[in-house]
Design an enzyme around this catalytic site. Structure first.
Site, PDB file in Angstrom:
ATOM      1  N   ASP A   9      52.428 -58.481 -33.288  1.00  0.00           N
ATOM      2  CA  ASP A   9      52.180 -57.217 -32.565  1.00  0.00           C
ATOM      3  C   ASP A   9      52.371 -57.481 -31.074  1.00  0.00           C
ATOM      4  O   ASP A   9      51.800 -58.414 -30.515  1.00  0.00           O
ATOM      5  CB  ASP A   9      50.751 -56.719 -32.841  1.00  0.00           C
ATOM      6  N   ASP A 104      55.888 -51.551 -32.565  1.00  0.00           N
ATOM      7  CA  ASP A 104      55.663 -52.883 -31.981  1.00  0.00           C
ATOM      8  C   ASP A 104      54.935 -53.830 -32.912  1.00  0.00           C
ATOM      9  O   ASP A 104      54.352 -54.799 -32.473  1.00  0.00           O
ATOM     10  CB  ASP A 104      54.909 -52.755 -30.648  1.00  0.00           C
ATOM     11  N   GLU A 105      54.987 -53.535 -34.199  1.00  0.00           N
ATOM     12  CA  GLU A 105      54.170 -54.307 -35.136  1.00  0.00           C
ATOM     13  C   GLU A 105      54.936 -54.525 -36.434  1.00  0.00           C
ATOM     14  O   GLU A 105      55.582 -53.612 -36.936  1.00  0.00           O
ATOM     15  CB  GLU A 105      52.891 -53.503 -35.406  1.00  0.00           C
TER      16      GLU A 105
HETATM   17  P1  TTP Z   1      49.232 -50.843 -30.000  1.00  0.00           P
HETATM   18  O1  TTP Z   1      49.884 -52.079 -30.525  1.00  0.00           O
HETATM   19  O2  TTP Z   1      48.019 -50.347 -30.706  1.00  0.00           O
HETATM   20  O3  TTP Z   1      48.779 -51.035 -28.481  1.00  0.00           O
HETATM   21  P2  TTP Z   1      49.470 -51.869 -27.322  1.00  0.00           P
HETATM   22  O4  TTP Z   1      50.701 -52.555 -27.801  1.00  0.00           O
HETATM   23  O5  TTP Z   1      49.644 -50.977 -26.130  1.00  0.00           O
HETATM   24  O6  TTP Z   1      48.355 -52.918 -26.949  1.00  0.00           O
HETATM   25  P3  TTP Z   1      47.867 -54.209 -27.788  1.00  0.00           P
HETATM   26  O7  TTP Z   1      48.679 -54.282 -29.038  1.00  0.00           O
HETATM   27  O8  TTP Z   1      48.096 -55.372 -26.891  1.00  0.00           O
HETATM   28  O9  TTP Z   1      46.423 -53.978 -28.038  1.00  0.00           O
HETATM   29  O10 TTP Z   1      50.283 -49.663 -29.954  1.00  0.00           O
HETATM   30  C1  TTP Z   1      51.632 -49.879 -29.621  1.00  0.00           C
HETATM   31  C2  TTP Z   1      52.154 -48.745 -28.769  1.00  0.00           C
HETATM   32  O11 TTP Z   1      51.991 -47.511 -29.432  1.00  0.00           O
HETATM   33  C3  TTP Z   1      51.417 -48.613 -27.446  1.00  0.00           C
HETATM   34  O12 TTP Z   1      51.966 -49.444 -26.439  1.00  0.00           O
HETATM   35  C4  TTP Z   1      51.596 -47.146 -27.141  1.00  0.00           C
HETATM   36  C5  TTP Z   1      51.671 -46.490 -28.500  1.00  0.00           C
HETATM   37  N1  TTP Z   1      50.370 -45.866 -28.791  1.00  0.00           N
HETATM   38  C6  TTP Z   1      50.194 -44.526 -28.463  1.00  0.00           C
HETATM   39  O13 TTP Z   1      51.105 -43.864 -27.993  1.00  0.00           O
HETATM   40  N2  TTP Z   1      48.966 -43.947 -28.688  1.00  0.00           N
HETATM   41  C7  TTP Z   1      47.917 -44.654 -29.203  1.00  0.00           C
HETATM   42  O14 TTP Z   1      46.798 -44.096 -29.378  1.00  0.00           O
HETATM   43  C8  TTP Z   1      48.112 -46.035 -29.537  1.00  0.00           C
HETATM   44  C9  TTP Z   1      46.974 -46.852 -30.107  1.00  0.00           C
HETATM   45  C10 TTP Z   1      49.353 -46.592 -29.319  1.00  0.00           C
HETATM   46 MG    MG Z   2      50.715 -53.741 -29.559  1.00  0.00          MG
END
Ligand code: TTP
Ligand code: MG
Length: 406
Positions: A9, A104-105
C-alpha cells in the site's frame, strides 16, 4: 510449500504523487481534497499533516482549523490513476499473481519466489526500491502466510515500512493487537465485542464460535478465523464482487420521507435482483446517506442469517434509515443501499422458517416475470410514488445519477 503473500500500500498516495511532482511540498503538512474554504473532505494527508490530527474523511474546514499552515491541494484524479497504473505494472513485473485492491493497494502471491531474489524479504526490498526510483513514491509492505495478516502487517509498518510475519507466527503476531485492526471491525462490532470482554485479537480467537455467531451472525464466523490468522482467500484477479450497492443523487436535496423510502425500496429491489442473479446471499446490509452539507454517513446491520430477498434488504435498510433520520434536520442529497459479507446461496431450506420460504418463492417468481417482461412489469406499492418523478421504461426508472459499484 508455505504461502507467502505480500500486501503493498502506497504511503499518503495522492499527496505523495503531488510531492513527487513538486519537491517543495516534501516534508510539509499537505492535504489533497480541496481548498479549506470549500465544502468537502480530506482525501489524503501527508504524515506531517497527520501529526496535527488530520485524517482522510475529515471536513476540510476542520483540517484547516487543526493545522492552519497546511498546504491544501485540489487534486487531479487522472494523474493519480496514471501513477496507479505504473505502480501496478511494476508489481506485475515481480509476480503474475497480482490482485489490485484499489488505486494504491494490491496483494501479490510470492510463494516460491525466494530462489529468484534470495529471499522474500529481499524481493520486497527490490519492489520498494523500484517504486521509489521510478515513481518517487514510498510503499509499505506486509508479508505473511495469508492476506489478512499481510494487510495488517503492512498497515502496522507504515510509513515506509516492511514487516514480515514468519510462517507459523501469525497467531502470536495478531494476539496483542486490538480487535479494531481486523478488517470489517467498525465501531459497532468493537462495542459488541468489548461488551463481551473481548479487546484483543488473541482473546477473540479463544472465544467459542457459537458465542460470536450468536452476536455477529455470519460475520462472527469469519472474524473468528481471521483472529487466528486463518484466511484461505487466494490472490488473483478480483472476479467475484465482495459487495454490491446501488445509489443515486437526487436532482434536488430532499427530506420528503415518502420519497426517500420509495427510492430506498426501488434501489433494494434492483440490488436484490442483482444479488440473486449472482447466486449470492448477503450477511450485511449498509445504507449510505449524503446530506446537503456533503457529510456522508453509512450505517450497517449484520443479519442473523444471510438473506437475498428484496424485503429483508429493504426492511433492514428502512430501519437503519428511520433511526438515522430521527431528529435529523438536514436535507438528503444522496441515498444508497449495499450488501456485503456475500456467501454462496446454498439451498438451506430446512433451516429456513416458513415465512422465509414464502419470501424466497415470491422473489423467485418476481425475478422470473421481470426477466421475461422487463423490470417495470411488476411494481411494488411503495415505488409507485417514483412514477411522477423519474422517467420510466421497461428496464425500470431512470434515476438522476444511477451508480453501480462493486
Ligand atoms: P489510503 O491508502 O487509505 O490512504 P493514503 O495512501 O493517503 O495514506 P496511507 O496509505 O499512507 O495511510 O487511500 C489511498 C488514496 O485513496 C488516498 O491517497 C486518497 C484516496 N482516498 C480518498 O479519496 N478518500 C478516502 O476517504 C480515503 C481513505 C482514500
Ligand atoms: Mg495508501
Amino acid at each position: 510449500m508455505t504461502r507467502r503473500i505480500m500486501h503493498i500500500d502506497l504511503d499518503a498516495f495522492f499527496v505523495s504523487v503531488e510531492q513527487a511532482e513538486n519537491p517543495e511540498l516534501k516534508g510539509e503538512p499537505v492535504v489533497v481534497g480541496g481548498r479549506p474554504d470549500r465544502r468537502g473532505v480530506v482525501a489524503s494527508a501527508s504524515y506531517e499533516a497527520r501529526a496535527f490530527g488530520l485524517r482522510a474523511g475529515m471536513p476540510l474546514v476542520t483540517a484547516s482549523r487543526l493545522c492552519p499552515q497546511a498546504i491544501f491541494i485540489e487534486g487531479n484524479f487522472s494523474k493519480y490513476r496514471a501513477a496507479s497504473q505504473k505502480f501496478m505494472a511494476i508489481l506485475a513485473d515481480f509476480s503474475p499473481y497480482l490482485e489490485p485492491v484499489s488505486l494504491d493497494e494490491a496483494y501479490l502471491d510470492a510463494t516460491g519466489f525466494e530462489s529468484i531474489h534470495g529471499s522474500i524479504h529481499q524481493m520486497a526490498e527490490n519492489i520498494k526500491q523500484r517504486i521509489g526510483s521510478e515513481l518517487g513514491l514510498c510503499a509499505s509492505m506486509g508479508i505473511a502466510g495469508s492476506k489478512v495478516v499481510a494487510k495488517i502487517a503492512s498497515e502496522l509498518s507504515k510509513p515506509d515500512g516492511l514487516l514480515e510475519v514468519a510462517a507459523g507466527e501469525e497467531r502470536f503476531f495478531l494476539a496483542p493487537l486490538p480487535i479494531a485492526r481486523l478488517p470489517g471491525v467498525g465501531k459497532k462490532t468493537e462495542r459488541i465485542l468489548n461488551g463481551l470482554g473481548i479487546n484483543t485479537t488473541g482473546k477473540l480467537s479463544t472465544v467459542p464460535l457459537a458465542t460470536l455467531k450468536s452476536h455477529l451472525g455470519v460475520f462472527g464466523e469469519l472474524l473468528h478465523r481471521y483472529a487466528s490468522g486463518i484466511d484461505d482467500r487466494e490472490v488473483g484477479p478480483p472476479t467475484a464482487a465482495r459487495s454490491i450497492s446501488r445509489e443515486t443523487t437526487f436532482a434536488e436535496d430532499t427530506k420528503n420521507r415518502r420519497l426517500l423510502e420509495a427510492t430506498l425500496r426501488y434501489l433494494s429491489e434492483r440490488l436484490g435482483a442483482d444479488l440473486r442473479q449472482r447466486g449470492k446471499q448477503a450477511g450485511c446490509v449498509t445504507i449510505k446517506l449524503r446530506y446537503a452539507d456533503f457529510i456522508t454517513i453509512t450505517r450497517r446491520h449484520t443479519l442473523s442469517q444471510a438473506a437475498d430477498s428484496d424485503q429483508t434488504i429493504f426492511d433492514t435498510g428502512l430501519r437503519l434509515l428511520n433511526k438515522e433520520l430521527s431528529g435529523e434536520k438536514r436535507l438528503v442529497r444522496l441515498i444508497g443501499i449495499g450488501v456485503s459479507n456475500l456467501v454462496e446461496a446454498g439451498r438451506q431450506l430446512a433451516m429456513l422458517d416458513s415465512s422465509a420460504q414464502r419470501l424466497e418463492q415470491l422473489n423467485r417468481a418476481i425475478d422470473r416475470i421481470r426477466n421475461k417482461y422487463g423490470f417495470s412489469a411488476i411494481q411494488t406499492g411503495r415505488t409507485l410514488l417514483l412514477k411522477d418523478i423519474f422517467p420510466q421504461s421497461d428496464e425500470g426508472y431512470t434515476l438522476h445519477t444511477p451508480s453501480l459499484s462493486r
